[in-house]
Each structure stands twice: as structure tokens, then as C-alpha cells.
Design a protein around this motif. Structure first.
Motif, PDB file in Angstrom:
ATOM      1  N   ARG A   1       5.936 -10.316 -25.094  1.00  0.00           N
ATOM      2  CA  ARG A   1       6.917  -9.741 -24.178  1.00  0.00           C
ATOM      3  C   ARG A   1       6.661  -8.248 -24.064  1.00  0.00           C
ATOM      4  O   ARG A   1       6.740  -7.518 -25.053  1.00  0.00           O
ATOM      5  CB  ARG A   1       8.323 -10.001 -24.735  1.00  0.00           C
ATOM      6  CG  ARG A   1       9.418  -9.740 -23.753  1.00  0.00           C
ATOM      7  CD  ARG A   1      10.661 -10.477 -24.186  1.00  0.00           C
ATOM      8  NE  ARG A   1      11.676 -10.406 -23.169  1.00  0.00           N
ATOM      9  CZ  ARG A   1      12.781  -9.668 -23.292  1.00  0.00           C
ATOM     10  NH1 ARG A   1      13.008  -8.986 -24.379  1.00  0.00           N
ATOM     11  NH2 ARG A   1      13.666  -9.644 -22.309  1.00  0.00           N
TER      12      ARG A   1
ATOM     13  N   VAL B   1       6.247  -3.574 -26.900  1.00  0.00           N
ATOM     14  CA  VAL B   1       5.862  -4.986 -27.026  1.00  0.00           C
ATOM     15  C   VAL B   1       6.741  -5.665 -28.066  1.00  0.00           C
ATOM     16  O   VAL B   1       7.009  -5.101 -29.115  1.00  0.00           O
ATOM     17  CB  VAL B   1       4.389  -5.119 -27.444  1.00  0.00           C
ATOM     18  CG1 VAL B   1       4.031  -6.557 -27.747  1.00  0.00           C
ATOM     19  CG2 VAL B   1       3.487  -4.618 -26.352  1.00  0.00           C
ATOM     20  N   GLU B   2       7.193  -6.858 -27.713  1.00  0.00           N
ATOM     21  CA  GLU B   2       7.933  -7.666 -28.686  1.00  0.00           C
ATOM     22  C   GLU B   2       7.088  -8.888 -29.017  1.00  0.00           C
ATOM     23  O   GLU B   2       6.609  -9.584 -28.124  1.00  0.00           O
ATOM     24  CB  GLU B   2       9.286  -8.102 -28.102  1.00  0.00           C
ATOM     25  CG  GLU B   2      10.278  -6.957 -28.069  1.00  0.00           C
ATOM     26  CD  GLU B   2      11.612  -7.357 -27.486  1.00  0.00           C
ATOM     27  OE1 GLU B   2      11.825  -8.558 -27.205  1.00  0.00           O
ATOM     28  OE2 GLU B   2      12.441  -6.461 -27.300  1.00  0.00           O
ATOM     29  N   LEU B   3       6.916  -9.120 -30.297  1.00  0.00           N
ATOM     30  CA  LEU B   3       6.101 -10.259 -30.744  1.00  0.00           C
ATOM     31  C   LEU B   3       7.010 -11.309 -31.384  1.00  0.00           C
ATOM     32  O   LEU B   3       8.225 -11.191 -31.354  1.00  0.00           O
ATOM     33  CB  LEU B   3       5.068  -9.779 -31.756  1.00  0.00           C
ATOM     34  CG  LEU B   3       4.119  -8.681 -31.291  1.00  0.00           C
ATOM     35  CD1 LEU B   3       3.351  -8.124 -32.466  1.00  0.00           C
ATOM     36  CD2 LEU B   3       3.151  -9.208 -30.264  1.00  0.00           C
ATOM     37  N   GLY B   4       6.396 -12.301 -31.967  1.00  0.00           N
ATOM     38  CA  GLY B   4       7.162 -13.280 -32.731  1.00  0.00           C
ATOM     39  C   GLY B   4       7.274 -14.632 -32.053  1.00  0.00           C
ATOM     40  O   GLY B   4       8.047 -15.470 -32.466  1.00  0.00           O
ATOM     41  N   TYR B   5       6.490 -14.859 -31.007  1.00  0.00           N
ATOM     42  CA  TYR B   5       6.582 -16.142 -30.305  1.00  0.00           C
ATOM     43  C   TYR B   5       5.539 -17.155 -30.788  1.00  0.00           C
ATOM     44  O   TYR B   5       5.562 -18.302 -30.369  1.00  0.00           O
ATOM     45  CB  TYR B   5       6.445 -15.917 -28.794  1.00  0.00           C
ATOM     46  CG  TYR B   5       7.552 -15.042 -28.261  1.00  0.00           C
ATOM     47  CD1 TYR B   5       8.832 -15.551 -28.060  1.00  0.00           C
ATOM     48  CD2 TYR B   5       7.340 -13.694 -28.027  1.00  0.00           C
ATOM     49  CE1 TYR B   5       9.850 -14.739 -27.622  1.00  0.00           C
ATOM     50  CE2 TYR B   5       8.367 -12.878 -27.578  1.00  0.00           C
ATOM     51  CZ  TYR B   5       9.621 -13.419 -27.391  1.00  0.00           C
ATOM     52  OH  TYR B   5      10.648 -12.607 -26.960  1.00  0.00           O
TER      53      TYR B   5
ATOM     54  N   SER C   1      -5.360 -10.030 -46.696  1.00  0.00           N
ATOM     55  CA  SER C   1      -4.718  -9.351 -45.580  1.00  0.00           C
ATOM     56  C   SER C   1      -5.775  -9.161 -44.493  1.00  0.00           C
ATOM     57  O   SER C   1      -6.903  -8.779 -44.789  1.00  0.00           O
ATOM     58  CB  SER C   1      -4.200  -8.011 -46.100  1.00  0.00           C
ATOM     59  OG  SER C   1      -3.469  -7.387 -45.119  1.00  0.00           O
TER      60      SER C   1
ATOM     61  N   GLN D   1      -6.790  -7.419 -40.863  1.00  0.00           N
ATOM     62  CA  GLN D   1      -6.473  -6.462 -39.787  1.00  0.00           C
ATOM     63  C   GLN D   1      -7.339  -6.795 -38.583  1.00  0.00           C
ATOM     64  O   GLN D   1      -8.549  -6.584 -38.608  1.00  0.00           O
ATOM     65  CB  GLN D   1      -6.734  -5.035 -40.262  1.00  0.00           C
ATOM     66  CG  GLN D   1      -6.398  -3.998 -39.198  1.00  0.00           C
ATOM     67  CD  GLN D   1      -6.513  -2.596 -39.739  1.00  0.00           C
ATOM     68  OE1 GLN D   1      -5.616  -2.088 -40.398  1.00  0.00           O
ATOM     69  NE2 GLN D   1      -7.641  -1.953 -39.486  1.00  0.00           N
TER      70      GLN D   1
ATOM     71  N   SER E   1      -7.057  -6.682 -32.184  1.00  0.00           N
ATOM     72  CA  SER E   1      -6.029  -6.684 -31.129  1.00  0.00           C
ATOM     73  C   SER E   1      -4.813  -5.861 -31.514  1.00  0.00           C
ATOM     74  O   SER E   1      -4.111  -5.355 -30.641  1.00  0.00           O
ATOM     75  CB  SER E   1      -5.606  -8.119 -30.808  1.00  0.00           C
ATOM     76  OG  SER E   1      -6.629  -8.755 -30.110  1.00  0.00           O
ATOM     77  N   ILE E   2      -4.550  -5.731 -32.807  1.00  0.00           N
ATOM     78  CA  ILE E   2      -3.407  -4.916 -33.240  1.00  0.00           C
ATOM     79  C   ILE E   2      -3.565  -3.507 -32.677  1.00  0.00           C
ATOM     80  O   ILE E   2      -2.650  -2.960 -32.054  1.00  0.00           O
ATOM     81  CB  ILE E   2      -3.328  -4.864 -34.793  1.00  0.00           C
ATOM     82  CG1 ILE E   2      -3.014  -6.248 -35.355  1.00  0.00           C
ATOM     83  CG2 ILE E   2      -2.313  -3.833 -35.249  1.00  0.00           C
ATOM     84  CD1 ILE E   2      -3.084  -6.331 -36.878  1.00  0.00           C
ATOM     85  N   MET E   3      -4.744  -2.935 -32.891  1.00  0.00           N
ATOM     86  CA  MET E   3      -4.977  -1.563 -32.449  1.00  0.00           C
ATOM     87  C   MET E   3      -5.070  -1.482 -30.915  1.00  0.00           C
ATOM     88  O   MET E   3      -4.536  -0.554 -30.306  1.00  0.00           O
ATOM     89  CB  MET E   3      -6.286  -1.025 -33.048  1.00  0.00           C
ATOM     90  CG  MET E   3      -6.225  -0.731 -34.530  1.00  0.00           C
ATOM     91  SD  MET E   3      -6.483  -2.175 -35.550  1.00  0.00           S
ATOM     92  CE  MET E   3      -8.183  -2.050 -35.980  1.00  0.00           C
TER      93      MET E   3
ATOM     94  N   ILE F   1      -3.857  -3.544 -28.511  1.00  0.00           N
ATOM     95  CA  ILE F   1      -2.605  -3.783 -27.771  1.00  0.00           C
ATOM     96  C   ILE F   1      -1.704  -2.558 -27.901  1.00  0.00           C
ATOM     97  O   ILE F   1      -1.030  -2.161 -26.954  1.00  0.00           O
ATOM     98  CB  ILE F   1      -1.880  -5.053 -28.273  1.00  0.00           C
ATOM     99  CG1 ILE F   1      -2.742  -6.290 -28.037  1.00  0.00           C
ATOM    100  CG2 ILE F   1      -0.537  -5.223 -27.569  1.00  0.00           C
ATOM    101  CD1 ILE F   1      -2.151  -7.578 -28.573  1.00  0.00           C
ATOM    102  N   GLU F   2      -1.723  -1.970 -29.089  1.00  0.00           N
ATOM    103  CA  GLU F   2      -0.886  -0.775 -29.286  1.00  0.00           C
ATOM    104  C   GLU F   2      -1.376   0.357 -28.366  1.00  0.00           C
ATOM    105  O   GLU F   2      -0.566   1.021 -27.711  1.00  0.00           O
ATOM    106  CB  GLU F   2      -0.972  -0.373 -30.769  1.00  0.00           C
ATOM    107  CG  GLU F   2       0.216   0.434 -31.259  1.00  0.00           C
ATOM    108  CD  GLU F   2      -0.018   1.928 -31.183  1.00  0.00           C
ATOM    109  OE1 GLU F   2       0.757   2.590 -30.487  1.00  0.00           O
ATOM    110  OE2 GLU F   2      -0.956   2.428 -31.788  1.00  0.00           O
TER     111      GLU F   2
ATOM    112  N   THR G   1      -3.008 -11.094 -33.420  1.00  0.00           N
ATOM    113  CA  THR G   1      -1.992 -10.114 -33.797  1.00  0.00           C
ATOM    114  C   THR G   1      -0.923 -10.740 -34.679  1.00  0.00           C
ATOM    115  O   THR G   1      -0.435 -10.118 -35.619  1.00  0.00           O
ATOM    116  CB  THR G   1      -1.355  -9.519 -32.518  1.00  0.00           C
ATOM    117  OG1 THR G   1      -2.414  -9.130 -31.651  1.00  0.00           O
ATOM    118  CG2 THR G   1      -0.490  -8.319 -32.831  1.00  0.00           C
TER     119      THR G   1
ATOM    120  N   ARG H   1      -0.828 -13.163 -37.105  1.00  0.00           N
ATOM    121  CA  ARG H   1      -1.594 -14.054 -37.965  1.00  0.00           C
ATOM    122  C   ARG H   1      -0.753 -15.123 -38.642  1.00  0.00           C
ATOM    123  O   ARG H   1       0.245 -15.095 -39.039  1.00  0.00           O
ATOM    124  CB  ARG H   1      -2.312 -13.241 -39.038  1.00  0.00           C
ATOM    125  CG  ARG H   1      -3.552 -12.635 -38.505  1.00  0.00           C
ATOM    126  CD  ARG H   1      -3.645 -11.126 -38.575  1.00  0.00           C
ATOM    127  NE  ARG H   1      -2.765 -10.415 -39.429  1.00  0.00           N
ATOM    128  CZ  ARG H   1      -1.874  -9.529 -39.004  1.00  0.00           C
ATOM    129  NH1 ARG H   1      -1.743  -9.322 -37.714  1.00  0.00           N
ATOM    130  NH2 ARG H   1      -1.138  -8.850 -39.833  1.00  0.00           N
TER     131      ARG H   1
END
Lengths: 362, 129
Positions: free
Chosen positions: A23, A38-42, A320, A322, A325-327, A329-330, A360, A362
Motif C-alpha cells: 500500500r 509504504v504500508e506492508l504486512g499483506y 537474518s 537483508q 528491495s528493502i533499500m 523501495i525505501e 521485503t 520475509r
């Protein structure tokens, strides 16, 4: 008189142009975008939590399930991290075959990313051509590894299967055909006036912003940073005299074009591997033991880092991941989308950064 | 009017990001540096950062630590670039008066190390407000 109002426009989580749910909440003033969140969690998988406490033999299969698009590099980085930790040697032939498979995986990932972009800017013809080409690359992956997506090709001390001579010839012949296609599609993209209107000078990510957000992969290299490529540190790539490509446009156009450039580069790397492929075994053996390591590799989207801690039996005590896409998308949401001239450019700019939500979350 | 579907309270998910291994290490390091409680810093981050920025904290922290472009020693020690650009905990307007005050303390003869410690505590107070 027309009124200009400040509104918050949410895109997604389900959006026809996004491959995966995310989102993006855009703050707008009229049609100008002033900021995005950005909202994640889907689609959270909790895969790192699942990996903990399991033996490496199980985790190597879980690792490549972090991402369905770039599964080979997850497999490769996880196994190479274990090998480095436990001092396991890899035969020369296997090391080159790993590069071949990794580059094929990069090719299909870049092609899919460029398809998504073309589809988003409503250039479906080129998009479909690219999807068709991706199938040829997927067929090559299947030819070598026996599977299309989760190949589990790379194992400690080598690779699972050797490359037969007739398959090598078939690979090279297919690459010739794919190269012709790539050059044709690059020309279509580069010369398309409507594509240019939707892509040039849109979604700017300056070099300073890319450094600040730690942008990686083609996203960083399209902002004039060729040094941001982990393949430069990889011993097999060093033997292949790998040199990264970069562009200075910093916009959507450059990000797509650099993926086309890298398709040609991958083809060249595979040819070099094929020419250097020595006779010999593809599995040297070796069992991972206890240790702790931070290991990076270059995924199609950029730097992928695994932090791993194992016990004597090779069980994963802590892990862990990394993902690039984390970097990226941000960087996309806080720099490329900020001050965008039109809300209509938001989906294409978001897609140009090749966001992988599976990676993103995981 | 029906209930909203997607406008959720993200606190629990944001907290889950912050307590994951790498994030936890970085958050604890920053909290120790700024002399604030870990929970206090977590609460501040949850309130002010979006999920993507939170996910990217370790990479940004690493990039900020590597950045040696800032020449003024006091500003660098106080984390002028690190805490305004890379990990945007403060605005420039919040950190600049602290830098001025620390520079004044140093000019008055206070050992630089102690003056920096005082400055970091002042920054920590900003987060506690």
C-alpha cells in the motif's frame, strides 16, 4: 474557479500494476505528489523465524523460497555463506556453472521487471514480447537445473547437476537468439517517443539520495554508481573480468535501460563461462559446521546479505536476511516519488525500482 | 458508513520490525549513543517513521557511519548527518542549536568529550519530549 485540495491517495494493496500487495499512500497537492509512505504486512511469511533451529539441509530449501523471482541468488548466497564459514572448496567447473545459472536468473528477473514497467505505462506490446523472451530464459534455467523457479541447484561444495555438452550448445544457440531479441526490444524502448514521455526525467533518484537510502543494484547503477555491485567482490566474477555497467540518467528510463544493458552483460558472462568451463567434477563435497558469518551477493535487484549463525551440527541458530528491495523501495518512496509532477507517474515509478514485496516481507 | 478495511493501527507490526535481530542491535546502539531508553527510542521511531524507513534502518545506519563527508568535528561527533539525513530522528533546526551549544562549551574550555556527551544528552531529551 477550480479548487486545488490536499488529499491522501492510497494505491493498493491490490493494484493492477503491482505484482505483489503493498500500500503506497501518496500525499498530494492537486496532481503534485508531495510525499509517499509504504504500508506492508499483506504477505508476511515469517520465513526467518521458520528457519531458526532447523538444519541447513532444510534451510537451503527455505532460503530460495524467500523470493519466487530471484530464488537462485538466495540459494547461492546461503550456500556460499556456509561454504565460507566452514572452509568448503568448490570445483572450478561448479563455480562457473553457478555463475551461468545466477546470470540466467538475473536475466529472467530483469525481463520480468521491464515487462512490468512496459505494462504499467500501457505499452503492452513490448511487455508481451518481453514476457515471451523470459520464457526462453526460463526454459534454459530448466534445461540446466531441472526446475524453473525453486531449482535448489547449488549445494555445499558444488552444484547438483553437470552441464552436458549438447545442453551447452543448446544454451549458446538460445542465447544468440535472445541477444537478437534484447537488442530489438532495447531499440523499441529507446526510440519510443511515448515511452520517453512517460519515462525520461520522471522518478529522479540523485546520486546523493541513492547513497543516503543505501540504494543498491540497477536502481543505484542507474544513478551513476557502477561501484555498487557485489559481483566485483566475488572470486568467480573477478576471474571472468567482470565490469559493471552504469547510467547517469537517474530516472525511470535509465533504470529500465540499465536492465536491458545488464541482459546483454549476462549473456556475455555466460558465454565467457562456457568458454572457460574446464572438465572435472561438479561436486567437491563438504559438510557445513559451526560458525557465524555475514555474506553478501549480488541479486538481480542488488546487494543481498545473509547473517548466519550455526552450531556444530549445522543447525541454524540465528539468521537474518537483508534483501535489496528493502533499500530500493525505501529510496523509491522517499526520494523518487517525492515531488513527482503527477500522481499518474506513481505506479510506473514504483515499478521502475523493481520492488519485490516477497523479499521485503520475509 | 462501513468500517475501514486498510487503515489499520500499524504499531504491532512496526514493533515486530524493530525487535528483529539486526534492527534491535542498531536501535540499542543509537539509544546508548543518545542516552535514551530503548523503549523510548522505539516509541519515537514507531510514531515518526513509516514501515519502509524502519525496515531500512540498519542499511541506512551503516551508510551513515561510513559517510565521512562532514568535516566539523563537533557536528560529526554529534551525528549531524547520521541523525538528520540517514536516520532522520531530528530536523536540522533541532540539532543545530545543540551543535552551537556544544561548540560554545568547548570554546569555554570544557573537554570536547564531555561537551559531546552533554550534547548527546540534550538530543536524547528531544526524543523524550
Amino acid at each position: 474557479m477550480k479548487k486545488t485540495v490536499d488529499v491522501s491517495i492510497p494505491l493498493g494493496p491490490i493494484h493492477p500494476c503491482f505484482k505483489e500487495p503493498a500500500r503506497v499512500k501518496c500525499e498530494t497537492k492537486g496532481e503534485f505528489v508531495t510525499g509517499a509512505e509504504v504500508e506492508l504486512g499483506y504477505m508476511k511469511k515469517g520465513i526467518e523465524r521458520i528457519m531458526k533451529g532447523r538444519p541447513w539441509q532444510e534451510v537451503m530449501f527455505l532460503a530460495e523460497r524467500v523470493c519466487g523471482i530471484c530464488s537462485v541468488i538466495h540459494n547461492m548466497v546461503f550456500i556460499e555463506a556456509l561454504e565460507k564459514m566452514s572452509g568448503i572448496e568448490v570445483p572450478e567447473r561448479a563455480a562457473l556453472l553457478r555463475v551461468v545459472v545466477n546470470e540466467l536468473d538475473r536475466m529472467q528477473s530483469h525481463t520480468l521487471a521491464n515487462f512490468s514497467y512496459c505494462y504499467t505505462i500501457e505499452h503492452e506490446t513490448l511487455g508481451m514480447y518481453l514476457l515471451d523472451m523470459r520464457e526462453k530464459v526460463m526454459d534454459l534455467l530448466e534445461l540446466i537445473t531441472g526446475a524453473r523457479v525453486t531449482c535448489a541447484y547449488i549445494v555445499p561444495g558444488g552444484v547438483r547437476f553437470d552441464l552436458r555438452e549438447e545442453d551447452r550448445e543448446s544454451l549458446l544457440a538460445s542465447l544468440d537468439a535472445i541477444e537478437t531479441d534484447v537488442r530489438r526490444y532495447m531499440g523499441m524502448f529507446e526510440g519510443g517517443s511515448l515511452i520517453g514521455l512517460r519515462s525520461r526525467d520522471i522518478g529522479i533518484l540523485s546520486k546523493e539520495a541513492a547513497l543516503e537510502a543505501h540504494a543498491v543494484g540497477p536502481t543505484a547503477r542507474a544513478s551513476g554508481m557502477p561501484e555498487i555491485d557485489r559481483r566485483l567482490q566475488h572470486p568467480t566474477y573477478q576471474k571472468l573480468q567482470f565490469t559493471p555497467v552504469s547510467r547517469d540518467g537517474c530516472d525511470n528510463f535509465s533504470r529500465i535501460m540499465i536492465r536491458f544493458d545488464e541482459l546483454l552483460q549476462s549473456i556475455e558472462l555466460i558465454r565467457r563461462c562456457s568458454a572457460l568451463l574446464p572438465e572435472g567434477p561438479v561436486r567437491g563435497g563438504g559438510i557445513p559446521g559451526a560458525g557465524e558469518i555475514v555474506y553478501c551477493g549480488e541479486a538481480p535487484r542488488g546487494e543481498l546479505t545473509y547473517f548466519i549463525k550455526t552450531d556444530d551440527a549445522g543447525r541454524i541458530l540465528d539468521i537474518s536476511i537483508q534483501t535489496p528491495s528493502i533499500m530500493n523501495i525505501e529510496a523509491c518512496c522517499h526520494y523518487m516519488l517525492k515531488d513527482a509532477a503527477s500522481i499518474a507517474d506513481v505506479p510506473s515509478t514504483f515499478v521502475s525500482a523493481d520492488p519485490c514485496i516477497a523479499c521485503t516481507e520475509r | 458508513m462501513s468500517a475501514v478495511i486498510y487503515e489499520k493501527d500499524l504499531t504491532a507490526m512496526k514493533y515486530a520490525i524493530l525487535v528483529s535481530g539486526r534492527h534491535d542491535r542498531v536501535v540499542r546502539e543509537i539509544a546508548a549513543d543518545l542516552q535514551v531508553g530503548v523503549q523510548q527510542l522505539r516509541r519515537y521511531i514507531i510514531r515518526h517513521f513509516d514501515m519502509m524507513l524502519m525496515e531500512n534502518i540498519p542499511a541506512r545506519y551503516e551508510a551513515g557511519k561510513k559517510d565521512d563527508s562532514l568535516m566539523e568535528p563537533v557536528a560529526r561527533e554529534l551525528g549531524m548527518e547520521l541523525y538528520t539525513r540517514y536516520i532522520p530522528l531530528f530536523g536540522k533546526k533541532q540539532i543545530e542549536p545543540v551543535i552551537d551549544e556544544v561548540e560554545m562549551l568547548v570554546a569555554e574550555g570544557k573537554p570536547e568529550e564531555e561537551a559531546i556527551r552533554i550534547g548527546k544528552a540534550m538530543l536524547g531529551e528531544v526524543l523524550s519530549r
